[in-house]
Write a protein that holds these residues in place. Structure first.
Motif, PDB file in Angstrom:
ATOM      1  N   MET A 212      70.860  -0.289  17.996  1.00  0.00           N
ATOM      2  CA  MET A 212      70.225   0.474  19.032  1.00  0.00           C
ATOM      3  C   MET A 212      69.837  -0.425  20.198  1.00  0.00           C
ATOM      4  SD  MET A 212      67.392   3.091  17.631  1.00  0.00           S
ATOM      5  CE  MET A 212      67.577   3.109  15.872  1.00  0.00           C
ATOM      6  N   ALA A 213      70.232  -0.069  21.368  1.00  0.00           N
ATOM      7  CA  ALA A 213      69.852  -0.833  22.549  1.00  0.00           C
ATOM      8  C   ALA A 213      68.363  -0.671  22.806  1.00  0.00           C
ATOM      9  CB  ALA A 213      70.637  -0.347  23.759  1.00  0.00           C
ATOM     10  N   TYR A 214      67.794  -1.633  23.496  1.00  0.00           N
ATOM     11  CA  TYR A 214      66.382  -1.559  23.875  1.00  0.00           C
ATOM     12  C   TYR A 214      66.231  -0.758  25.159  1.00  0.00           C
ATOM     13  CZ  TYR A 214      64.406  -4.768  20.447  1.00  0.00           C
ATOM     14  OH  TYR A 214      63.950  -5.334  19.288  1.00  0.00           O
ATOM     15  N   PHE A 215      65.050  -0.196  25.366  1.00  0.00           N
ATOM     16  CA  PHE A 215      64.707   0.461  26.623  1.00  0.00           C
ATOM     17  C   PHE A 215      63.309   0.001  26.991  1.00  0.00           C
ATOM     18  CE2 PHE A 215      62.492   3.171  23.703  1.00  0.00           C
ATOM     19  CZ  PHE A 215      61.441   3.728  24.402  1.00  0.00           C
ATOM     20  N   ILE A 216      62.934   0.149  28.237  1.00  0.00           N
ATOM     21  CA  ILE A 216      61.608  -0.255  28.700  1.00  0.00           C
ATOM     22  C   ILE A 216      60.804   1.000  28.996  1.00  0.00           C
ATOM     23  CG2 ILE A 216      60.310  -1.478  30.479  1.00  0.00           C
ATOM     24  CD1 ILE A 216      62.648  -3.456  30.643  1.00  0.00           C
ATOM     25  N   ASN A 217      59.678   1.138  28.302  1.00  0.00           N
ATOM     26  CA  ASN A 217      58.875   2.350  28.468  1.00  0.00           C
ATOM     27  C   ASN A 217      57.944   2.250  29.677  1.00  0.00           C
ATOM     28  OD1 ASN A 217      56.511   0.975  27.635  1.00  0.00           O
ATOM     29  ND2 ASN A 217      56.808   1.558  25.504  1.00  0.00           N
ATOM     30  N   ASP A 218      57.124   3.266  29.867  1.00  0.00           N
ATOM     31  CA  ASP A 218      56.258   3.353  31.045  1.00  0.00           C
ATOM     32  C   ASP A 218      55.096   2.362  31.026  1.00  0.00           C
ATOM     33  OD1 ASP A 218      57.836   5.313  32.166  1.00  0.00           O
ATOM     34  OD2 ASP A 218      56.630   6.973  31.385  1.00  0.00           O
TER      35      ASP A 218
ATOM     36  N   ASN B 212      71.791 -10.869  30.514  1.00  0.00           N
ATOM     37  CA  ASN B 212      71.457 -10.399  31.864  1.00  0.00           C
ATOM     38  C   ASN B 212      71.591  -8.892  32.033  1.00  0.00           C
ATOM     39  OD1 ASN B 212      70.940 -13.053  32.826  1.00  0.00           O
ATOM     40  ND2 ASN B 212      73.143 -13.387  32.930  1.00  0.00           N
ATOM     41  N   CYS B 213      71.027  -8.137  31.100  1.00  0.00           N
ATOM     42  CA  CYS B 213      71.121  -6.676  31.190  1.00  0.00           C
ATOM     43  C   CYS B 213      69.848  -6.029  31.714  1.00  0.00           C
ATOM     44  CB  CYS B 213      71.509  -6.079  29.843  1.00  0.00           C
ATOM     45  SG  CYS B 213      70.234  -6.121  28.579  1.00  0.00           S
ATOM     46  N   ILE B 214      68.859  -6.842  32.138  1.00  0.00           N
ATOM     47  CA  ILE B 214      67.598  -6.309  32.628  1.00  0.00           C
ATOM     48  C   ILE B 214      67.525  -6.472  34.146  1.00  0.00           C
ATOM     49  CG2 ILE B 214      65.090  -6.468  32.480  1.00  0.00           C
ATOM     50  CD1 ILE B 214      65.464  -7.650  29.673  1.00  0.00           C
TER      51      ILE B 214
ATOM     52  N   ASP C 200      70.215  -2.169  30.723  1.00  0.00           N
ATOM     53  CA  ASP C 200      71.522  -1.518  30.663  1.00  0.00           C
ATOM     54  C   ASP C 200      71.929  -1.458  29.195  1.00  0.00           C
ATOM     55  OD1 ASP C 200      74.237  -0.827  30.646  1.00  0.00           O
ATOM     56  OD2 ASP C 200      74.651  -1.946  32.482  1.00  0.00           O
ATOM     57  N   ALA C 201      71.869  -0.270  28.606  1.00  0.00           N
ATOM     58  CA  ALA C 201      72.151  -0.092  27.180  1.00  0.00           C
ATOM     59  C   ALA C 201      73.576  -0.477  26.805  1.00  0.00           C
ATOM     60  CB  ALA C 201      71.878   1.348  26.771  1.00  0.00           C
ATOM     61  N   ALA C 202      74.505  -0.408  27.746  1.00  0.00           N
ATOM     62  CA  ALA C 202      75.896  -0.754  27.466  1.00  0.00           C
ATOM     63  C   ALA C 202      76.086  -2.258  27.285  1.00  0.00           C
ATOM     64  CB  ALA C 202      76.801  -0.241  28.579  1.00  0.00           C
ATOM     65  N   ILE C 203      75.139  -3.042  27.805  1.00  0.00           N
ATOM     66  CA  ILE C 203      75.240  -4.499  27.736  1.00  0.00           C
ATOM     67  C   ILE C 203      74.282  -5.091  26.703  1.00  0.00           C
ATOM     68  CG2 ILE C 203      75.051  -6.639  29.055  1.00  0.00           C
ATOM     69  CD1 ILE C 203      75.684  -4.992  31.570  1.00  0.00           C
ATOM     70  N   CYS C 204      73.166  -4.425  26.453  1.00  0.00           N
ATOM     71  CA  CYS C 204      72.122  -4.922  25.551  1.00  0.00           C
ATOM     72  C   CYS C 204      72.695  -5.263  24.171  1.00  0.00           C
ATOM     73  CB  CYS C 204      71.021  -3.870  25.406  1.00  0.00           C
ATOM     74  SG  CYS C 204      69.687  -4.327  24.287  1.00  0.00           S
ATOM     75  N   ILE C 205      72.337  -6.451  23.657  1.00  0.00           N
ATOM     76  CA  ILE C 205      72.800  -6.882  22.338  1.00  0.00           C
ATOM     77  C   ILE C 205      71.705  -6.742  21.274  1.00  0.00           C
ATOM     78  CG2 ILE C 205      74.601  -8.405  23.228  1.00  0.00           C
ATOM     79  CD1 ILE C 205      72.647 -10.783  22.661  1.00  0.00           C
TER      80      ILE C 205
ATOM     81  N   ASP D 230      54.263  -5.187  25.687  1.00  0.00           N
ATOM     82  CA  ASP D 230      55.167  -4.607  24.684  1.00  0.00           C
ATOM     83  C   ASP D 230      55.921  -3.373  25.186  1.00  0.00           C
ATOM     84  OD1 ASP D 230      54.527  -6.528  22.718  1.00  0.00           O
ATOM     85  OD2 ASP D 230      52.734  -5.401  22.158  1.00  0.00           O
ATOM     86  N   ALA D 231      56.408  -3.441  26.419  1.00  0.00           N
ATOM     87  CA  ALA D 231      57.134  -2.295  26.991  1.00  0.00           C
ATOM     88  C   ALA D 231      58.559  -2.134  26.441  1.00  0.00           C
ATOM     89  CB  ALA D 231      57.168  -2.394  28.517  1.00  0.00           C
ATOM     90  N   PRO D 232      59.316  -3.201  26.179  1.00  0.00           N
ATOM     91  CA  PRO D 232      60.662  -3.008  25.635  1.00  0.00           C
ATOM     92  C   PRO D 232      60.615  -2.607  24.153  1.00  0.00           C
ATOM     93  CG  PRO D 232      60.489  -5.114  26.754  1.00  0.00           C
ATOM     94  CD  PRO D 232      59.099  -4.597  26.547  1.00  0.00           C
ATOM     95  N   HIS D 233      61.380  -1.583  23.810  1.00  0.00           N
ATOM     96  CA  HIS D 233      61.466  -1.106  22.425  1.00  0.00           C
ATOM     97  C   HIS D 233      62.887  -0.679  22.117  1.00  0.00           C
ATOM     98  CE1 HIS D 233      57.212  -1.061  21.376  1.00  0.00           C
ATOM     99  NE2 HIS D 233      56.985  -0.708  22.629  1.00  0.00           N
ATOM    100  N   PRO D 234      63.253  -0.692  20.827  1.00  0.00           N
ATOM    101  CA  PRO D 234      64.587  -0.165  20.476  1.00  0.00           C
ATOM    102  C   PRO D 234      64.669   1.306  20.873  1.00  0.00           C
ATOM    103  CG  PRO D 234      63.617  -1.345  18.632  1.00  0.00           C
ATOM    104  CD  PRO D 234      62.544  -1.199  19.672  1.00  0.00           C
ATOM    105  N   GLU D 235      65.802   1.669  21.417  1.00  0.00           N
ATOM    106  CA  GLU D 235      65.993   3.053  21.851  1.00  0.00           C
ATOM    107  C   GLU D 235      66.074   3.968  20.638  1.00  0.00           C
ATOM    108  OE1 GLU D 235      68.526   5.318  25.271  1.00  0.00           O
ATOM    109  OE2 GLU D 235      69.396   3.574  24.339  1.00  0.00           O
ATOM    110  N   GLU D 236      65.374   5.059  20.704  1.00  0.00           N
ATOM    111  CA  GLU D 236      65.403   6.023  19.610  1.00  0.00           C
ATOM    112  C   GLU D 236      66.492   7.039  19.873  1.00  0.00           C
ATOM    113  OE1 GLU D 236      60.615   5.744  18.886  1.00  0.00           O
ATOM    114  OE2 GLU D 236      61.511   7.671  19.288  1.00  0.00           O
TER     115      GLU D 236
END
Length: 58
Positions: free
Chosen positions: A1-7, A22-24, A34-39, A51-57
């Motif tokens: 699951m790619a990470y995302f940055i919450n509010d 370099n996906c941020i 960028d979820a397509a690049i996130c490892i 703690d804003a970045p989290h695995p995408e649900e």
């Protein structure tokens, strides 16, 4: 699951230089991953002071 940055993001920029692929990038009000690049390494989360970045649900 790619990470995302919450509010919780305060746009401090700590995560961007730490990303090994370099996906941020800076957005208007918060940083974005960028979820397509996130490892899914979690480095962004480990340096974020709010703690804003989290695995995408699904």
């Amino acid at each position: 699951m790619a990470y995302f940055i919450n509010d919780a993001c305060i746009s401090c920029g700590a995560c961007e230089p730490e990303c090994p692929v370099n996906c941020i990038t800076a957005g208007d009000t918060k940083y974005a991953i960028d979820a397509a690049i996130c490892i899914e390494c979690g480095t962004c989360n480990s340096v974020c002071p709010v703690d804003a970045p989290h695995p995408e649900e699904e």
